[in-house]
Scaffold this motif. Structure first.
Motif, mmCIF file in Angstrom:
data_model
loop_
_atom_site.group_PDB
_atom_site.id
_atom_site.type_symbol
_atom_site.label_atom_id
_atom_site.label_comp_id
_atom_site.label_asym_id
_atom_site.label_seq_id
_atom_site.Cartn_x
_atom_site.Cartn_y
_atom_site.Cartn_z
ATOM 1 N N ILE B 174 0.825 -1.213 0.000
ATOM 2 C CA ILE B 174 0.000 0.000 0.000
ATOM 3 C C ILE B 174 0.861 1.266 0.000
ATOM 4 C CG2 ILE B 174 -1.657 1.326 1.393
ATOM 5 C CD1 ILE B 174 -2.874 -1.131 0.049
ATOM 6 N N PHE B 175 1.917 1.272 0.813
ATOM 7 C CA PHE B 175 2.713 2.497 0.951
ATOM 8 C C PHE B 175 4.035 2.434 0.181
ATOM 9 C CE2 PHE B 175 0.316 2.866 5.130
ATOM 10 C CZ PHE B 175 -0.564 3.808 4.631
ATOM 11 N N ASP B 176 4.130 1.541 -0.800
ATOM 12 C CA ASP B 176 5.347 1.449 -1.608
ATOM 13 C C ASP B 176 5.714 2.844 -2.109
ATOM 14 O OD1 ASP B 176 7.322 0.901 -3.432
ATOM 15 O OD2 ASP B 176 6.384 -0.951 -4.129
ATOM 16 N N PRO B 177 6.908 3.339 -1.731
ATOM 17 C CA PRO B 177 7.241 4.733 -2.079
ATOM 18 C C PRO B 177 7.526 4.929 -3.568
ATOM 19 C CG PRO B 177 9.093 3.656 -1.002
ATOM 20 C CD PRO B 177 7.951 2.686 -0.942
ATOM 21 N N GLY B 187 -0.775 0.726 -8.766
ATOM 22 C CA GLY B 187 -1.360 2.045 -9.022
ATOM 23 C C GLY B 187 -2.098 2.584 -7.808
ATOM 24 N N TYR B 188 -2.171 3.931 -7.701
ATOM 25 C CA TYR B 188 -2.779 4.530 -6.509
ATOM 26 C C TYR B 188 -4.265 4.200 -6.392
ATOM 27 C CZ TYR B 188 1.570 7.077 -5.908
ATOM 28 O OH TYR B 188 2.881 7.395 -5.717
ATOM 29 N N LEU B 258 -4.006 9.124 -1.334
ATOM 30 C CA LEU B 258 -4.619 10.198 -2.143
ATOM 31 C C LEU B 258 -3.691 11.406 -2.236
ATOM 32 C CD1 LEU B 258 -8.406 10.585 -1.294
ATOM 33 C CD2 LEU B 258 -7.343 10.312 -3.540
ATOM 34 N N ARG B 259 -3.123 11.758 -1.077
ATOM 35 C CA ARG B 259 -2.238 12.919 -1.037
ATOM 36 C C ARG B 259 -1.043 12.681 -1.954
ATOM 37 N NH1 ARG B 259 2.147 13.847 2.095
ATOM 38 N NH2 ARG B 259 2.788 16.033 2.326
ATOM 39 N N ARG B 260 -0.500 11.479 -1.892
ATOM 40 C CA ARG B 260 0.655 11.175 -2.728
ATOM 41 C C ARG B 260 0.266 11.213 -4.205
ATOM 42 N NH1 ARG B 260 3.691 5.940 -0.878
ATOM 43 N NH2 ARG B 260 4.244 7.142 0.956
ATOM 44 N N ASP B 265 0.471 13.974 -9.453
ATOM 45 C CA ASP B 265 -0.371 14.214 -10.613
ATOM 46 C C ASP B 265 0.282 15.200 -11.576
ATOM 47 O OD1 ASP B 265 -2.541 13.373 -11.881
ATOM 48 O OD2 ASP B 265 -3.917 14.858 -11.042
ATOM 49 N N GLY B 266 0.703 16.344 -11.044
ATOM 50 C CA GLY B 266 1.300 17.384 -11.875
ATOM 51 C C GLY B 266 2.575 16.906 -12.545
#
Lengths: 198, 279
Positions: B174-177, B187-188, B258-260, B265-266
């Protein structure tokens, strides 16, 4: 197909053997292999040291409690003694009940002796200093704890409500959970006594 | 009882202590030896150590005693082993440390370690990982299995270690950087979906325990409680601990992912437009 026949017969034989080995059914919970064998060194009611060797060759029923226990302990001990009385005559002397008090502060040898004598002859009252009791209960993955004493110094003790059954060789075999009737316990004990009668 | 006895293990397990010492030891040595620019910041080091020490504390201190004889403490123990500890460890991003040690392994050893890599990739298939995550909780809380696990010392250790290892696998997934845009990390969107999906069965199980009229887990009655507490209270607290905190952790996990995703995204579209421009 003919080549497969011997293989099939072996398979069927194995399945039947598997069924035959599985026909042991118990009312109690089968704990074979889950727990270590019977081992302890405790103080008897006349100050002597008691070990499993003293009751060797008999089926041992291990129960933790305390003599001021309001309901659970007397009920369990009564049920056990009734179930032993229902056994076939030849096995009645083959069962030893080990009542281990986890309240050594209040349960003096005299008090323990008069308590266990009330429940029959083949019942042994045992206790020890708290650290020894902690070790023993840990071995059988159980524990006990004390409530705060009330105004008159009485306190409640939490302890296991089950009876551990060890066979003649001292192997842990059954756990009798509360709720079993004396008849059911008796059937289990008879079956255990039969399988390894001396 | 002296304070020190609260810190000593109730059920001493040399293998467990060795594992924790090795993990902290390898982490520390890597920190000292790795190049400055790869080294995690102090916040990440503290998070990692905290996660590891929390798991150690519930396995090798007096806490373990209460976990064996109180249902609700046992649920707290699994909450840390299967959720909180692994979450902190995964969030601390120990990837640079793992890369450091991976480079040190000689190619021939790496060849023999390949099967481990296959097992890892199999277990990290999203469907398998989430079925395993929820399945283990259900498996160990299945009343007959739970009864045996609390009676047998061996099963008890297998239970706790399986929870910890599975927790690490799941939360690392889940938190794979690594960004899914650049690597083959999950994927997120899928990560968020998994978090929501695993929360539901945990809530159902927790609610079922809370609202059960009878005793679901009588092993604590059979084996004696650490102190005299009404069985219903113990079961109610344990059910609540199975129900609410895991659901909350799923939500927090969703927010973090979500924050990540929003941060990336940009960057991602810029990179794509650049790539498109050069084509």
């Amino acid at each position: 197909m003919t080549r497969l026949l011997p293989l099939c017969s072996v398979f069927v034989a194995l399945m039947l053997a598997g069924c035959a080995g599985n026909d042991e059914s118990w009312h109690g919970k089968d704990i074979s292999g889950l727990m270590p064998e019977l081992e302890f060194q405790l103080k008897g009611t006349n100050g002597n040291t008691v070990t499993p060797a003293d009751s060797e060759g008999t089926i041992r029923l291990l129960y933790f409690g305390f003599t001021s226990c309001p309901d659970v302990c007397p009920t369990t001990l009564t049920d056990l003694s009734r179930s032993i009385h229902q056994l076939p005559e030849e096995y009645q002397d083959d069962v030893t009940t080990l009542f281990v008090s986890v309240d050594p502060r209040r349960d003096t040898p005299e008090r323990l002796a008069s308590y266990v004598n009330f429940f029959g002859e083949r019942i042994v009252g045992l206790t020890a200093e708290e650290p020894t009791l902690r070790q023993l209960t840990k071995r059988y993955r159980t524990t006990f704890g004390y409530d705060e004493p009330d105004a008159s110094g009485n306190y409640n003790v939490s302890h296991s409500s089950a009876v551990y059954v060890f066979d003649r060789d001292g192997n842990a075999r059954l756990l009798l959970r509360p709720g079993l009737s004396p008849e059911q316990i008796s059937e289990d004990l008879a079956q255990l006594a039969q399988e390894s009668s001396p | 009882m002296p304070v020190s006895s609260y810190l000593l293990p109730y059920d001493f397990s040399p293998l467990t202590i060795l594992s924790f010492v090795l993990v902290l030891g390898f982490y520390g040595v890597a920190l000292l030896k790795m190049p400055e620019q790869d080294r995690p910041g102090s916040g990440r080091i503290v998070t990692f150590t905290l996660g590891v020490m929390l798991c150690y504390a519930v396995m090798q201190t007096r806490f373990d005693y209460y976990s064996q004889y109180m249902f609700f403490v046992h649920r707290g123990q699994h909450l840390i082993l299967h959720h909180l500890g692994p979450i902190l460890i995964a969030l601390s991003n120990p990837l640079p440390v793992m890369r450091f040690w991976h480079q040190k392994i000689s190619p021939s050893v790496r060849y023999w370690l390949q099967p481990l890599g296959w097992i890892y990739r199999l277990l990290q298939q999203p469907v398998i990982a989430s079925v395993l995550f929820v399945g283990l909780i259900y498996f160990w809380l299945w009343p007959p299995i739970h009864f045996d696990a609390m009676l047998s010392r061996q099963l008890y250790w297998i239970m706790n270690w399986s929870m910890l290892l599975d927790g690490l696998l799941f939360w690392w997934l889940i938190f794979d950087p690594r960004s899914p845009a650049l690597t083959n990390a999950l994927g997120y969107g899928k990560r968020i979906l998994l978090l929501a999906l695993v929360a539901i069965p945990q809530m159902i199980l927790g609610a079922w325990i809370v609202f059960s009229r009878g005793m679901v887990y009588d092993v604590y009655e059979v084996c004696g409680r650490a102190w005299p507490m009404p069985p219903e209270t113990d079961q109610l607290l344990g059910g609540l601990l199975t129900w609410i905190p895991p659901a909350m952790m799923s939500i927090i996990g969703i927010l973090i992912v979500l924050r990540r995703a929003m941060h990336e995204d940009g960057k991602f579209s810029k990179r794509r437009s650049l790539a498109g421009g050069s084509a």
